[in-house]
Write a protein that holds these residues in place. Structure first.
Motif: not given
Lengths: 314, 304
Positions: B27-31, B33-34, B131
């Motif tokens: 998974p890429r949780l993106g902005r 998560h950042a 991100a």
């Protein structure tokens, strides 16, 4: 669809006297692969990379990366692009592991995946026990590896590398170039690598984009570059004129270049045997035979070079 | 039979490289998560967690000093019983004004750590090529310092409230006296944490060097509060000049507390200027929001 495309991309930095024109209506399309972006310092390479990342807004024109417009979709582009900047950007008080894992999370990877990817990628770039020590104590070569690792950690589809061999010694340079080539060929990640050294680009890239003064000079496959400028330098301690005459007689484009040097074109067939035979029959001492080095200067003064060999062939 | 050494070495490096790279399909949780990761990371950073031992000294010493008046007040209550109301001047209503200097020192120590460090090392380039957006960075850092400071300030007030409850003769009466204070305490603490953090971060965002930015922050708090108080007390200022008192950050804090708790102010800038404490409370909120906007604007333009 091209990996990267720009249309009339222009960037003017404000300043006295109209500012600095870093990119001047640059239009280029770049396909996946390992692509070299060559240009002298100040040619606009870094500016182009920063616009492609959406970090910098162009003064006019458009650019797209991975089919996404840089102005509208900068965030989505940055999620899938890895960027290795030219200058030192590493905090000295963190360890490589902590920094790269933190940056992996900044790219949106979950915590555990970020840790795993960090271990993988640091090993891949050749950092082992050092990765648990603060970056402040690293050599330039290790710092460059950390910079490459942080660009790779989120498994990008495209890597943008700005002068990756900056400040490295010859051995470190070789290793870095090898890593770049492996990244592009074995892992299927498209790479755009900036350099002012054409020799480096030659070793890793299959396509070259040359820019000068913010304008596109040429975009072509590496093979077409070397095909056109392929010239051998033959150095003898005397009798260069005789050697050139013999080679021309044997059907090779050759030309005297100073009292001890002969330039031989390699368009038709390789002239090595003819050079050897001519030198042997004349009793000349061959000092060296080597391909003419391609440098940025050659590329930008291509007319001189081509005219030289064509002149003799005529 | 042993293999030739070069073969062993060759296969060893080969295996290291072969293990070296895998794609990532997870998974890429993106902005979002950042942002949350940067917030938590910065919050921990403020307390020196994940850093060396020395980094923990300043935040924990200041947190301890902030706790001290509460411990003393609870001690007095325990010893003096009901008479404590008259003996101990420290109450939940005015607690923040007793620790205002520690608040100033806390943000002085931590704001340059949160912002200047990333500017000096140029690591911002690596953040902003991901991100995360520039505004996200500013919001996460601001949120982290506000949250850290609010935690430091809520701990002693919780001690004080619990002390009051347990020192009271009748538990029910103790609860009845303290529970109405909970909401004003939360509100005043969050707003105070926000405007103190905002002032410090807005200064730190423009001065990367730690020593200089810390100097500028502490000077802003001490000089502004000192000079404005002298002007207000000695100057006998008339309209509209008495509103100069609003420039005193400690006066904003005092006005905020006295408005929310409905008690008279203690700060000389508030009492001598004759300006309604509610205006100081509004001023505190305005400063909290304005400094956040300054920080966001700074990070939208900062070179990275």
């Amino acid at each position: 669809m091209p990996l990267i495309s720009t249309q009339n991309l222009t960037k003017r930095y404000p300043g006295p006297g109209g500012g600095v024109l870093a990119l001047d209506a640059l239009s280029v399309e770049i396909e996946p692969g390992i692509v070299g972006l060559v240009g002298a310092n100040g040619a606009g390479k870094s500016t182009l990379l920063r616009i492609l990342l959406g970090l910098l807004a162009p003064t006019s024109g458009r650019a797209s990366v991975l089919g996404l417009d840089t102005a509208a979709n900068g965030g989505r582009i940055r999620e899938r692009v890895g960027y290795m900047p030219e200058h030192d950007v590493l905090p000295s008080d963190l360890t490589a592991t902590d920094l790269v894992a933190h940056l992996a999370e900044m790219s949106g990877l979950p915590r555990i995946a970020a840790r795993e990817r960090t271990a993988d990628v640091l090993r891949h770039v050749g950092l082992f026990e050092e990765r648990y020590r603060p970056i402040g104590g690293y050599s330039t070569g290790m710092r460059q590896r950390v910079k490459l690792a942080q660009a790779l950690v989120h498994d990008p589809r495209l890597l943008l590398l700005d002068e990756p061999t900056n400040g490295l010694d010859p051995a470190g340079r070789d290793e870095m170039l090898d890593l770049v080539r492996r990244t592009g060929t074995e892992f299927g990640i498209a790479v755009l690598v900036c350099s002012h050294l054409l020799g480096e680009i030659e070793r890793v890239c299959d396509h070259v984009v040359a820019i000068d003064g913010g304008r596109l000079l040429r975009s072509a496959s590496l093979a077409s570059f070397t095909g056109r400028t392929g010239t051998l330098i033959v150095e003898v301690d005397e009798g260069a004129a005789d050697l050139a005459a013999d080679l021309v007689a044997a059907g090779f484009p050759a030309r005297v270049d100073g009292p001890r040097r002969v330039l031989v074109g390699t368009h038709a067939e390789l002239p090595y045997d003819a050079i050897r035979d001519a030198a042997a029959s004349r009793g000349l001492a061959l000092i060296r035979v080597e391909p003419a080095r391609h440098r940025v200067e050659d590329l930008f003064r291509d007319d001189v070079h081509e005219e030289g060999v064509r002149g003799t062939a005529a | 039979m042993a293999q030739p050494p070069d073969l062993i070495a060759g296969s060893a490096t080969g295996s290291i490289f072969d293990l070296g790279y895998h794609g990532y399909d997870g998974p890429r949780l993106g902005r979002r998560h950042a942002i949350s990761t940067l917030f938590v990371h910065s919050l921990k950073w403020t307390f020196g967690i994940g850093r060396g031992g020395r980094a923990k000294i300043a935040p924990f010493v200041l947190a301890g000093l902030t706790l001290l008046p509460a411990v003393i007040a609870v001690g007095i209550r325990a010893l003096a019983g009901p008479a404590a109301e008259r003996v101990s001047p420290i109450t939940p209503q005015n607690y923040l004004t007793y620790v205002q200097t520690f608040i100033a020192f806390f943000v002085t120590a931590q704001a340059p750590e949160l912002l200047g460090r990333d500017q000096r090392s140029h690591v911002l380039t690596l953040y902003f090529s991901r991100a995360l957006e520039r505004t996200d960075y500013a919001l996460a850092k601001y949120g982290a310092l506000v949250c850290a400071l609010a935690l430091v300030l809520l701990a002693p007030q919780a001690v004080l409230l619990l002390g009051m409850i347990f020192a009271s003769v009748d538990l029910g009466a103790g609860l009845g006296a303290t529970l109405p204070l909970v909401v004003p305490i939360l509100l005043s603490t969050v707003v105070a944490a926000a405007f103190f953090s905002g002032i410090a971060l807005a200064i730190a965002a423009f001065i990367p060097r730690r020593a200089f930015s810390a100097g500028a922050i502490v000077a802003t708090f001490l000089v502004l509060s000192g000079v404005v108080e002298i002007l207000v007390v000695r100057g006998r200022l008339r309209d509209p000049f008495r509103y100069v008192a609003l420039l005193d950050p400690y006066a904003l804090l005092d006005g905020l507390a006295s408005t929310l708790f409905g008690v008279p102010g203690r700060d000389a800038s508030v009492t001598h200027s004759g300006v309604d404490p509610a205006i100081f409370a509004v001023g505190a909120c305005v400063v909290a929001v304005a400094t956040l906007l300054v920080i966001v604007a700074r990070y939208r333009r900062i070179e990275a």
